[in-house]
Design a protein around this motif. Structure first.
Motif, short mmCIF file in Angstrom:
data_model
loop_
_atom_site.label_atom_id
_atom_site.label_comp_id
_atom_site.label_asym_id
_atom_site.label_seq_id
_atom_site.Cartn_x
_atom_site.Cartn_y
_atom_site.Cartn_z
N TYR A 1 0.83 -1.20 0.00
CA TYR A 1 0.00 0.00 0.00
C TYR A 1 0.87 1.26 0.00
O TYR A 1 0.55 2.26 -0.64
CB TYR A 1 -0.89 -0.02 1.24
N VAL A 2 2.00 1.19 0.74
CA VAL A 2 2.88 2.36 0.87
C VAL A 2 3.91 2.40 -0.24
O VAL A 2 4.18 3.47 -0.82
CB VAL A 2 3.58 2.33 2.25
N MET A 3 4.53 1.26 -0.54
CA MET A 3 5.60 1.19 -1.54
C MET A 3 5.26 0.15 -2.61
O MET A 3 5.88 -0.92 -2.68
CB MET A 3 6.93 0.83 -0.89
N PRO A 4 4.27 0.40 -3.45
CA PRO A 4 3.87 -0.60 -4.45
C PRO A 4 4.90 -0.73 -5.57
O PRO A 4 5.37 0.26 -6.12
CB PRO A 4 2.56 -0.03 -4.99
N LYS A 5 5.26 -1.98 -5.89
CA LYS A 5 6.23 -2.21 -6.96
C LYS A 5 5.57 -2.27 -8.33
O LYS A 5 6.24 -2.08 -9.35
CB LYS A 5 6.99 -3.51 -6.69
N ASP A 6 4.28 -2.57 -8.37
CA ASP A 6 3.56 -2.57 -9.64
C ASP A 6 2.08 -2.32 -9.35
O ASP A 6 1.63 -2.37 -8.20
CB ASP A 6 3.75 -3.88 -10.40
N GLN A 7 1.34 -2.04 -10.40
CA GLN A 7 -0.07 -1.69 -10.24
C GLN A 7 -0.89 -2.85 -9.70
O GLN A 7 -1.86 -2.65 -8.95
CB GLN A 7 -0.64 -1.21 -11.57
N THR A 8 -0.51 -4.07 -10.04
CA THR A 8 -1.27 -5.23 -9.60
C THR A 8 -1.22 -5.39 -8.08
O THR A 8 -2.24 -5.60 -7.43
CB THR A 8 -0.73 -6.51 -10.27
N THR A 9 -0.01 -5.29 -7.50
CA THR A 9 0.11 -5.42 -6.05
C THR A 9 -0.54 -4.24 -5.34
O THR A 9 -1.11 -4.41 -4.26
CB THR A 9 1.59 -5.53 -5.63
N LEU A 10 -0.48 -3.05 -5.94
CA LEU A 10 -1.14 -1.90 -5.34
C LEU A 10 -2.64 -2.08 -5.34
O LEU A 10 -3.31 -1.87 -4.31
CB LEU A 10 -0.76 -0.62 -6.10
N ASP A 11 -3.20 -2.51 -6.46
CA ASP A 11 -4.65 -2.71 -6.55
C ASP A 11 -5.11 -3.77 -5.55
O ASP A 11 -6.17 -3.64 -4.93
CB ASP A 11 -5.05 -3.13 -7.97
#
Length: 215
Positions: free
Chosen positions: A185-195
């Protein structure tokens, strides 16, 4: 948590990650040992309007920005490259007109006195820092008394699903806390993990605020 008394003690495990224009992490986060303080100031604007010959209503803009002031005994060339965009080669660190601060995310942990086995993780999502002052003191006859570098940054609100967020606190004392979700949530490496992290939090928040869970 309501039955315990807490105070914040210490600052450790600070990590910095460079972000691209989409707010996603570029490369690997950099650890920054030697941090002595991490002071966070949340800014919001309130205004009182008058009517009927007196105060009528107070209006709030909500959070407009967050300021983080870091004190660290020595900011390494690698850290300043990531944070400030300085140039480093052949043992030479150059501050030039092409040095532009990068957008970064910050994570660190502090300790809660009443719950020492479960740290409070703190995350700031997206900000830029000003160039620090350099304090160099002469060595006296007693024990060395070095001055830490101080660097200040401003963090802005970021889109996280249907809300805008600047700061996230992670209470590892909560059995439902998930460190991976917090980190993504704080340091997303890509859009998939953030979503995925956004959706997990949204689902948990919906469940926590449902009448059934409160009843």
């Amino acid at each position: 948590m309501a039955d315990n008394k807490f105070v914040r003690i210490g600052t450790k495990g600070l990590k910095i990650a460079k972000l691209n224009d989409d707010g996603l992490v570029v490369g690997e986060p950099l650890s920054l040992p030697g941090t002595t303080e991490a002071d966070i100031t949340v800014t919001s604007e309130n205004a009182t309007i008058n009517a009927d010959d007196g105060p009528y209503m107070t209006l709030s803009s909500g959070i407009s920005k967050v300021t983080l002031k870091l004190s660290n005994y020595f900011l390494t060339p690698e850290a300043k490259q990531m944070i400030l965009g300085t140039k480093y080669a052949m043992g030479m660190e150059v501050y030039g007109d092409d040095a532009m601060p990068n957008h970064v995310a910050i994570m660190f942990e502090t300790q809660l006195q009443s719950n020492e086995s479960h740290p409070l993780y703190m995350g700031l999502l997206n900000g830029t820092f000003k160039f620090p002052e350099s304090k160099n003191k002469t060595k006296g006859s007693g024990a060395p008394d070095p001055s830490p570098d101080e660097i200040e940054g401003e963090f802005v609100l970021q889109e996280r699903g249907d809300r805008k967020v600047a700061v996230v606190n992670g209470f590892s004392s909560d059995p439902k806390f998930d460190k991976d979700t917090f980190t993504n949530y704080v340091m997303p490496k890509d859009q998939t993990t953030l979503d995925a992290a956004i959706q997990k939090f949204a689902d948990a928040l919906k469940q926590a605020e449902s009448p059934t869970s409160k009843g």
